[in-house]
Enzyme design. Structure first.
Site, PDB file in Angstrom:
ATOM      1  N   GLY A 188       0.796  -1.210   0.000  1.00 32.72           N
ATOM      2  CA  GLY A 188       0.000   0.000   0.000  1.00 32.72           C
ATOM      3  C   GLY A 188       0.833   1.266   0.000  1.00 32.72           C
ATOM      4  N   HIS A 231      16.310  13.554  33.746  1.00 32.74           N
ATOM      5  CA  HIS A 231      16.943  14.816  33.359  1.00 32.74           C
ATOM      6  C   HIS A 231      18.282  14.515  32.694  1.00 32.74           C
ATOM      7  CE1 HIS A 231      18.269  18.999  33.634  1.00 32.74           C
ATOM      8  NE2 HIS A 231      19.425  18.541  34.094  1.00 32.74           N
TER       9      HIS A 231
END
Length: 477
Positions: free
Chosen positions: A42, A454
């Site tokens: 597709g 962090h």
């Protein structure tokens, strides 16, 4: 005339809904035939997500090399003049597509699956019958019947009715993905998702690029601030824009160059380029399916009409993926498969209308959105509060040098998330986190107080909601 071959299931089109559905139903014991007239996979595999993102990766890598002197010393000699090795980039893309197609064929026809894959053109001859004509062998057709038939034929590029365009050697995205020469100046007709990704891709490859858009802004369904930020980012790369342009005519000279003439608020503009990409939308692949013989209804544009469960007006016939209209994204096509699979095999009914719509544009900066935009909230008269945080204010952006973009989040009076739009680096991944929070109906304070690693982009979710407590409710009922 040969006798009809009976199957339990016929699937027309090898797209992101049809392929997994064929596998699931075959594994469940159904006799399944999948008919594909082109390449397996597709749009996503052949001319959509996979090839475009593969070439965008090449373009972005080039950009990183060109901008290396901004963050590294000593300067890289000649970095600013780098251009793409187009043949190598295309070869890498083609190798990946060939691998994916081969893997798909192997998976579908594996003994434990056993899907019958037929290559040719399929068209209805009645409500339960389909004629399959192999390529190049019209006299070797097969008539197939099944109580369940799924249409998964997708779309192709829509070509606007512009004087002279039919006589010009324009390109569609499918053709541009296989081009063997770098355009000197690529004119892109259309400022939607497709045109924007190709604009940055070829600009970073080394082409001059001009986008010509009829609307006064890019991405007509997005908020103004989103469009402006994206235009700023692409403009920094050197992409040129002609907005609010009514294209009057297109012509091609003896040297092959293309001239586009448009009326704008500033007067007539004439844009001359070596190549033109038409990216003004899509149209469904339904014109040659014989839908009239089956009594299957379509809308004025040719999209197959379906109900909330993807059923057409003909019992036993479904339409999946882009061919039934609405937002055209691979992940929604795949969800179409899951809706039908669960209904047929697990007795679970879920509406295709009641699902989130996340989507991303893989430019730099990225654009990613889930839920309501500000404009949509106002149209619906949905009460909301909004918080906006510039990307440049985040710690991660200061480390990486990102300057363009922002994070915008909308919450309702109950503090639950209504939607978000992220413009900037890692936008798609951050948006996915917000989508999960929305699915869990979390209040924004949960994300605001969550502990993130962090330094990451995610930790900025601690800060984007900071001003919501004092924000006023907008769009009150």
């Amino acid at each position: 005339m040969p006798a009809s071959i009976k199957y339990d299931v016929l699937i027309i089109g090898s797209g992101q809904a049809g392929n997994p559905l064929a596998t699931a139903l075959a594994k469940a014991g159904r006799r399944v035939a999948l008919i594909e007239k082109a390449q397996l996979g597709g749009s996503c595999i052949n001319y959509g997500c996979i090839p475009t993102k593969t070439l965008l990766a090449a373009a972005n890598r080039l950009h990183q090399l060109r901008t290396a002197p901004e963050v590294a010393a000593p300067s890289v000699p000649g970095a600013a003049e780098l251009k793409v090795g187009l043949a190598a980039a295309m070869a890498r893309k083609n190798a990946l597509l060939a691998k994916l197609r081969a893997g798909l064929a192997e998976n579908l026809t594996a003994p434990e699956v056993g899907v019958t894959v037929l290559h040719g053109h399929a068209a209805f001859t009645g409500p339960r019958t389909v004629r399959m004509v192999p390529d190049g062998a019209p006299h070797e057709y097969q008539d197939l019947t099944a109580p369940l038939i799924f249409i998964n034929t997708g779309t192709h590029a829509a070509v606007p009715n512009v004087p002279g365009l039919a006589e010009v050697k324009y390109l569609t995205t499918t053709q541009l993905l296989d081009i063997d020469e770098l355009p000197e100046h690529l004119i892109i007709l259309g400022g939607g998702y497709i045109g924007l990704e190709f604009s940055q891709m070829f600009r970073r490859f080394g082409s001059r690029v001009t986008i010509v858009e009829q609307g006064t802004q890019l991405l007509e369904r997005e908020d103004d601030d989103v469009c402006k930020a994206l235009q700023t980012g692409l403009g920094a790369d050197g992409v040129e824009f002609v907005l609010g342009a009514e294209v009057r005519r297109v012509s091609q000279g003896p040297d092959g160059h293309i001239t586009l003439t448009a009326h704008t608020a500033e007067g007539e503009r004439r844009i001359r380029g070596t190549h033109m990409l038409v990216a003004t939308g899509r149209t469904p692949n339904t014109g040659d399916l014989g839908l009239d013989f089956a009594g299957i209804k379509t809308d004025e544009q040719g999209y197959v009409q379906v109900n909330d469960y993807l059923q057409t007006n003909v019992r036993g016939v479904y339409a999946l993926g882009d061919v039934h209209g609405g937002p055209q994204f691979t992940h929604l096509s795949y969800d179409d498969y899951r809706i039908v699979r669960d209904a047929l095999l697990h007795g679970k009914r879920r509406s295709a209308r009641q699902r989130p719509l996340p989507y991303c544009i893989f430019t730099e900066p990225q654009v990613a959105r889930i839920g309501l935009s500000e404009g949509q909230a106002q149209e619906k008269k949905q009460p909301y509060r909004v918080a906006v945080m510039p990307v440049s204010s985040t710690g991660r952006a200061q480390q990486t040098g990102e300057k363009v973009g922002f994070w915008k989040v909308l919450v309702g009076p109950d503090d639950r998330l209504l939607g978000a739009c992220i413009v900037g680096a890692a936008a798609a991944e951050v948006m996915a986190m917000i989508e999960i929070a929305m699915a869990g109906r979390l209040r924004y304070q949960v994300l605001q107080e969550m502990v993130f690693a962090h330094p990451t982009w995610a930790e900025s979710l601690n800060n984007v909601f900071r001003d919501l407590k004092e924000a006023k409710i907008k769009a009150e009922k």
